[in-house]
Design an enzyme around this catalytic site. Sequence first.
Site, PDB file in Angstrom:
ATOM      1  N   SER A 138      -3.793  -0.591  -6.352  1.00  0.00           N
ATOM      2  CA  SER A 138      -2.858   0.190  -7.153  1.00  0.00           C
ATOM      3  C   SER A 138      -3.356   0.331  -8.573  1.00  0.00           C
ATOM      4  CB  SER A 138      -1.487  -0.499  -7.173  1.00  0.00           C
ATOM      5  OG  SER A 138      -0.602   0.137  -8.072  1.00  0.00           O
TER       6      SER A 138
ATOM      7  N   LYS B 251      -2.237  -7.097  -6.639  1.00  0.00           N
ATOM      8  CA  LYS B 251      -3.233  -6.037  -6.464  1.00  0.00           C
ATOM      9  C   LYS B 251      -4.499  -6.323  -7.283  1.00  0.00           C
ATOM     10  CE  LYS B 251      -0.843  -3.498  -3.613  1.00  0.00           C
ATOM     11  NZ  LYS B 251      -1.253  -3.378  -2.189  1.00  0.00           N
TER      12      LYS B 251
ATOM     13  N   ALA C 133      -0.334  -8.643 -10.314  1.00  0.00           N
ATOM     14  CA  ALA C 133      -1.110  -9.847 -10.008  1.00  0.00           C
ATOM     15  C   ALA C 133      -1.685  -9.784  -8.595  1.00  0.00           C
ATOM     16  CB  ALA C 133      -0.237 -11.089 -10.163  1.00  0.00           C
TER      17      ALA C 133
ATOM     18  N   TYR D 144       3.469  -7.639  -8.715  1.00  0.00           N
ATOM     19  CA  TYR D 144       2.691  -6.629  -7.980  1.00  0.00           C
ATOM     20  C   TYR D 144       1.317  -6.433  -8.623  1.00  0.00           C
ATOM     21  CZ  TYR D 144       2.016  -2.212  -5.375  1.00  0.00           C
ATOM     22  OH  TYR D 144       1.550  -1.214  -4.551  1.00  0.00           O
TER      23      TYR D 144
ATOM     24  N   VAL E 164       2.352  -9.359   8.029  1.00  0.00           N
ATOM     25  CA  VAL E 164       0.993  -9.700   7.604  1.00  0.00           C
ATOM     26  C   VAL E 164       0.953 -10.982   6.778  1.00  0.00           C
ATOM     27  CG1 VAL E 164       0.155  -7.312   7.670  1.00  0.00           C
ATOM     28  CG2 VAL E 164       1.082  -8.250   5.517  1.00  0.00           C
TER      29      VAL E 164
ATOM     30  N   ASN F  78      -3.175  -1.952   4.017  1.00  0.00           N
ATOM     31  CA  ASN F  78      -2.256  -1.090   3.275  1.00  0.00           C
ATOM     32  C   ASN F  78      -0.896  -1.740   3.026  1.00  0.00           C
ATOM     33  OD1 ASN F  78      -1.092   1.634   2.363  1.00  0.00           O
ATOM     34  ND2 ASN F  78       0.155   1.198   4.163  1.00  0.00           N
TER      35      ASN F  78
ATOM     36  N   ILE G 205       2.115   8.354  -6.290  1.00  0.00           N
ATOM     37  CA  ILE G 205       2.017   9.120  -5.047  1.00  0.00           C
ATOM     38  C   ILE G 205       3.413   9.265  -4.459  1.00  0.00           C
ATOM     39  CG2 ILE G 205       0.959   9.235  -2.753  1.00  0.00           C
ATOM     40  CD1 ILE G 205      -1.122   9.232  -5.022  1.00  0.00           C
TER      41      ILE G 205
ATOM     42  N   SER H  76       3.399   2.730   9.309  1.00  0.00           N
ATOM     43  CA  SER H  76       4.442   3.574   9.899  1.00  0.00           C
ATOM     44  C   SER H  76       4.945   4.676   8.975  1.00  0.00           C
ATOM     45  CB  SER H  76       5.625   2.708  10.346  1.00  0.00           C
ATOM     46  OG  SER H  76       6.218   2.047   9.241  1.00  0.00           O
TER      47      SER H  76
ATOM     48  N   GLY I 293       0.923  -1.793   7.736  1.00  0.00           N
ATOM     49  CA  GLY I 293       1.963  -0.995   7.085  1.00  0.00           C
ATOM     50  C   GLY I 293       1.766   0.481   7.353  1.00  0.00           C
TER      51      GLY I 293
END
Length: 243
Positions: free
Chosen positions: A141, A158, A156, A154, A61, A89, A187, A10, A8
């Site tokens: 995260s 991470k 779960a 998300y 991925v 990432n 961020i 780019s 990831g």
Amino acid sequence: MKYALVTGGSRGIGKAICLQLAADHKYNILLNYHSNMAAAEETKSEVEAIGVKCELLKFDVSDLEATQTSIESWRSENPGAIIEVLVNNAGITKDGLFIWTNQEAWSKVIDTSLNGFYNVTQSLLKEMLRKRYGRIINIVSLSGLKGNPGQVNYSAAKGAMISATKALAQEVGKRKVTVNAVAPGFIHSDMTSNFDEEELKKLIPVNRFGDPEEVASLVCFLASERSSYITGEVININGGLYS
């Protein structure tokens, strides 16, 4: 020739990591992306302007076969190359209250972050162990530590990556392969572009969102030989929001 693979890579945090690894450590970059070729090409040009090579690897991925095929194909074309650093990432969000989360939204988020970690790391780990050197850095995260309403899927994914980081670090430490996680808070990126920054920054002790370059600097330290006695750790970078 030594490389760092960033999944990831780019845009956003991934792009900043690619640029910083190239600038700080002169690593050649393997930039994985899934669909946005224009962004990947732009990042490739910026990395190469630093004076190192940047090669694009297009694969999802979450697809084990595609991941393995892409990496093995690259290896066969670059027999002398060594991938010393892996930054996991790649990740996606499909936010919503759990009661309304359908199976696709659940599985896709888990598949990209957690199964993506498995698929890519499995493809690279044996070589790192044989070479007796490697740096694996998983971008997790705040959600994986604290939990975040509207992001049960998300959180779960991470949270599981955090546990996997700690376990894998114990398996491979003797071979001088370290495994750490970086847990960003808010961020500036595509993922936070729809957030109410003015309201949310009131919750953050330093009173602002972070920049991708700040996360990249931490990743670069963990990717260096200077971090050799740090493994199995989850390092928060969140302006004091949750530490």
